[in-house]
Design a protein around this motif. Structure first.
Motif, PDB file in Angstrom:
ATOM      1  N   ASN A 183     -10.805  -7.152   5.321  1.00 53.56           N
ATOM      2  CA  ASN A 183     -10.020  -6.066   4.682  1.00 53.56           C
ATOM      3  C   ASN A 183      -9.990  -6.167   3.371  1.00 53.56           C
ATOM      4  OD1 ASN A 183      -7.865  -3.846   5.144  1.00 53.56           O
ATOM      5  ND2 ASN A 183      -6.444  -5.284   4.263  1.00 53.56           N
ATOM      6  N   SER A 196      -5.822   4.282   8.705  1.00 57.15           N
ATOM      7  CA  SER A 196      -4.898   4.053   7.876  1.00 57.15           C
ATOM      8  C   SER A 196      -5.246   5.262   6.488  1.00 57.15           C
ATOM      9  CB  SER A 196      -5.146   2.662   6.983  1.00 57.15           C
ATOM     10  OG  SER A 196      -6.720   2.418   6.706  1.00 57.15           O
ATOM     11  N   GLU A 197      -6.336   5.035   5.852  1.00 58.53           N
ATOM     12  CA  GLU A 197      -6.471   6.173   4.990  1.00 58.53           C
ATOM     13  C   GLU A 197      -7.062   7.419   5.497  1.00 58.53           C
ATOM     14  OE1 GLU A 197      -5.756   2.592   3.366  1.00 58.53           O
ATOM     15  OE2 GLU A 197      -7.882   2.801   4.237  1.00 58.53           O
ATOM     16  N   THR A 232      -7.169   9.716   8.884  1.00 63.09           N
ATOM     17  CA  THR A 232      -6.848   9.953  10.366  1.00 63.09           C
ATOM     18  C   THR A 232      -6.863  11.578  10.632  1.00 63.09           C
ATOM     19  OG1 THR A 232      -4.557  10.934   9.798  1.00 63.09           O
ATOM     20  CG2 THR A 232      -4.743   8.329   9.745  1.00 63.09           C
ATOM     21  N   GLY A 264       1.486  -0.921   3.624  1.00 65.87           N
ATOM     22  CA  GLY A 264       1.393   0.427   4.239  1.00 65.87           C
ATOM     23  C   GLY A 264       2.693   1.175   4.086  1.00 65.87           C
ATOM     24  N   THR A 281      -1.142   3.673   1.892  1.00 66.05           N
ATOM     25  CA  THR A 281      -1.666   3.367   3.264  1.00 66.05           C
ATOM     26  C   THR A 281      -1.888   2.052   3.805  1.00 66.05           C
ATOM     27  OG1 THR A 281      -3.866   3.658   2.381  1.00 66.05           O
ATOM     28  CG2 THR A 281      -2.639   5.907   3.094  1.00 66.05           C
ATOM     29  N   GLY A 282      -1.899   1.270   2.648  1.00 65.22           N
ATOM     30  CA  GLY A 282      -2.156  -0.305   2.987  1.00 65.22           C
ATOM     31  C   GLY A 282      -2.722  -0.924   1.849  1.00 65.22           C
TER      32      GLY A 282
END
Length: 247
Positions: free
Chosen positions: A108, A121-122, A124, A176, A191-192
């Motif tokens: 990550n 996350s980014e 969807t 996020g 988003t994270g």
């Protein structure tokens, strides 16, 4: 099943029949080369291409010169039953090069430094490729599932837009869903994120109002009760020219 009328095609679900091993790093070619007769040089095996190969005596391995961590490397899509054999061979071959295993937290961090989006996350099913700043991967000359919605998003303009941020974090990185403020108003959500150990930067993705998506735009992010400054980056923090991937 996407079989068109008149096509003579048999579709079989092989999801559980294959697994994936990821070999990445500056020495990836040196580790893999002794295990296969495939030419791994740039002249023969370019970045973003794939070939079928025999690896460590296992036939039917699909080698893809791509990975999610932004380094020279390959994905090895192996028959599931043969994965232990291929894994063991890679570890043995890599021993002289200091090979190590890496986990999802490291992955990550590395993908954030390369500004690689993450599914769930980014990306969807609630956002379009236009909103996710992924239009360069869309060919509107072809038919594909979701084309009408994607085309409408392009024509009407995105409701929200993904931005890549460098954050002036204090003692934690973005997880996020942190609220983002501009001129005292909430304009989006993260988003994270992760800390980039190679660049020394705290990085994050966020969806914001499209009018605020330009590089250099500044925000405040509420992180663990603290408002932290952040600004939109124009390019990825690590190797923006992809020189390491093409090595």
């Amino acid at each position: 099943w996407r079989v068109e009328k008149g096509e003579h095609v048999t579709i079989i679900d092989v999801t559980d029949a294959y697994g994936v091993l990821v070999l990445a790093g500056p020495k990836a070619r040196d580790v893999l080369a002794p295990l296969t007769d495939i030419d791994l040089t740039n002249a023969s095996f370019r970045w973003l291409t794939g070939k079928a190969a025999t690896v460590a005596g296992v036939a039917g391995v699909r080698l893809l010169r791509v990975n999610y961590v932004g380094e020279l490397g390959w994905e090895l899509h192996c028959p599931m039953a043969d994965m232990p054999k291929v894994f063991k061979a890679l570890m043995m071959s890599g021993k002289a090069h200091g090979i190590q295993l890496f986990g999802t937290y490291a992955m990550n961090s590395l993908r954030m430094e390369k500004a690689y989006r993450g599914w769930g996350s980014e990306l969807t099913n609630e956002v379009t490729m236009i909103e996710g700043a992924m239009e360069r991967f869309v060919d509107f000359n072809k038919d594909f599932i979701g084309k009408p919605g994607t085309l409408a998003s392009k024509q009407q303009g995105p409701r929200i837009e993904l931005v890549y941020l460098e954050v002036e974090a204090i003692d934690n990185d973005c997880y996020g869903n942190e609220p983002i403020y501009h001129d005292g108003k909430i304009v989006g959500l993260t988003t994270g994120g992760a800390y980039g150990h190679a660049t020394g930067k705290s990085l994050s993705f966020a969806y914001v109002d499209p009018t605020l998506a330009k590089p250099g735009t500044s925000f405040d992010i509420m992180m663990m009760g603290n408002l932290c400054k952040a600004h939109v980056m124009a390019d990825c923090a690590w190797d923006p020219k992809n020189e390491r991937l093409r090595a």
